[in-house]
Design a protein around this motif. Sequence first.
Motif, short mmCIF file in Angstrom:
data_model
loop_
_atom_site.label_atom_id
_atom_site.label_comp_id
_atom_site.label_asym_id
_atom_site.label_seq_id
_atom_site.Cartn_x
_atom_site.Cartn_y
_atom_site.Cartn_z
N ARG A 76 -14.40 117.58 43.42
CA ARG A 76 -15.10 118.27 42.35
C ARG A 76 -14.62 119.72 42.33
O ARG A 76 -14.73 120.43 43.33
CB ARG A 76 -16.62 118.21 42.56
N ASP A 118 -17.67 120.33 38.59
CA ASP A 118 -17.47 119.03 37.95
C ASP A 118 -18.69 118.15 38.16
O ASP A 118 -19.28 118.13 39.24
CB ASP A 118 -16.27 118.31 38.58
N ASP A 119 -19.04 117.41 37.14
CA ASP A 119 -20.07 116.39 37.23
C ASP A 119 -19.54 115.28 38.16
O ASP A 119 -18.34 115.03 38.19
CB ASP A 119 -20.32 115.84 35.83
N PRO A 120 -20.42 114.63 38.90
CA PRO A 120 -19.96 113.54 39.78
C PRO A 120 -19.18 112.44 39.04
O PRO A 120 -18.35 111.77 39.65
CB PRO A 120 -21.25 112.99 40.39
N THR A 121 -19.40 112.29 37.75
CA THR A 121 -18.66 111.26 37.01
C THR A 121 -17.18 111.61 36.86
O THR A 121 -16.38 110.74 36.50
CB THR A 121 -19.27 111.05 35.61
N ALA A 122 -16.80 112.83 37.15
CA ALA A 122 -15.40 113.26 37.03
C ALA A 122 -14.59 112.96 38.29
O ALA A 122 -13.36 113.09 38.28
CB ALA A 122 -15.34 114.75 36.74
N VAL A 123 -15.25 112.56 39.37
CA VAL A 123 -14.60 112.43 40.68
C VAL A 123 -13.35 111.56 40.63
O VAL A 123 -12.31 111.91 41.21
CB VAL A 123 -15.61 111.94 41.75
N GLU A 124 -13.40 110.44 39.95
CA GLU A 124 -12.24 109.54 39.90
C GLU A 124 -11.03 110.23 39.29
O GLU A 124 -9.91 110.15 39.82
CB GLU A 124 -12.60 108.28 39.11
N ASP A 125 -11.24 110.94 38.18
CA ASP A 125 -10.12 111.64 37.53
C ASP A 125 -9.65 112.84 38.36
O ASP A 125 -8.45 113.14 38.39
CB ASP A 125 -10.52 112.11 36.13
N HIS A 153 -12.55 116.97 31.58
CA HIS A 153 -13.93 117.10 32.05
C HIS A 153 -14.36 118.56 32.00
O HIS A 153 -13.71 119.42 32.57
CB HIS A 153 -14.06 116.58 33.49
#
Length: 168
Positions: A76, A118-125, A153
């Motif tokens: 993040r 970063d929002d946790p949903t961005a972790v993969e990217d 993101h």
Amino acid sequence: MRVYLPCTLPALAQVAAAGELGPAPLTGYAVTPALIEWYVSGDTEELEYVALTEAARASLRMLVADRADGVEVAARRVVVAADVPDDIVKIGPHLEERARVRLLQPVPLGMLASVHVDDPTAVEDIDAAIAALPAADRGDDDAQFAVDGAEDHELMWYATQEIPDLLT
């Protein structure tokens, strides 16, 4: 002057524990005369967004460096916004990036204005961008595409009072 300082979650924890962001000199990003000249049509808000984006790119590089050093770090990006006196900010023509500045003193917590993460949903990217950055630096277009995907993101805004919540 509003300055955007790249960071990571482990580094933010150190800031919270030490009561300041340092040691100096620190690299940050701000609305500089060179940025204003380059981005002629932008208003202050747009120019600050450019500086924030540059700091987010630097945060990504910090994540790559931490992982290369074996530091376990969440994928993040973190940017700390601070309002600092102009006299501790050095803007020079030798700095290759238009928004890049150097802070000559540590930044106390009281000067922090906000934290952007970063929002946790961005972790993969972000993980993909971390893995691809070395190849992107060597000119690999596919790797650059993965790195650019991190910028899809938006960083989330947090008040400085929320720093402890970000660290749990």
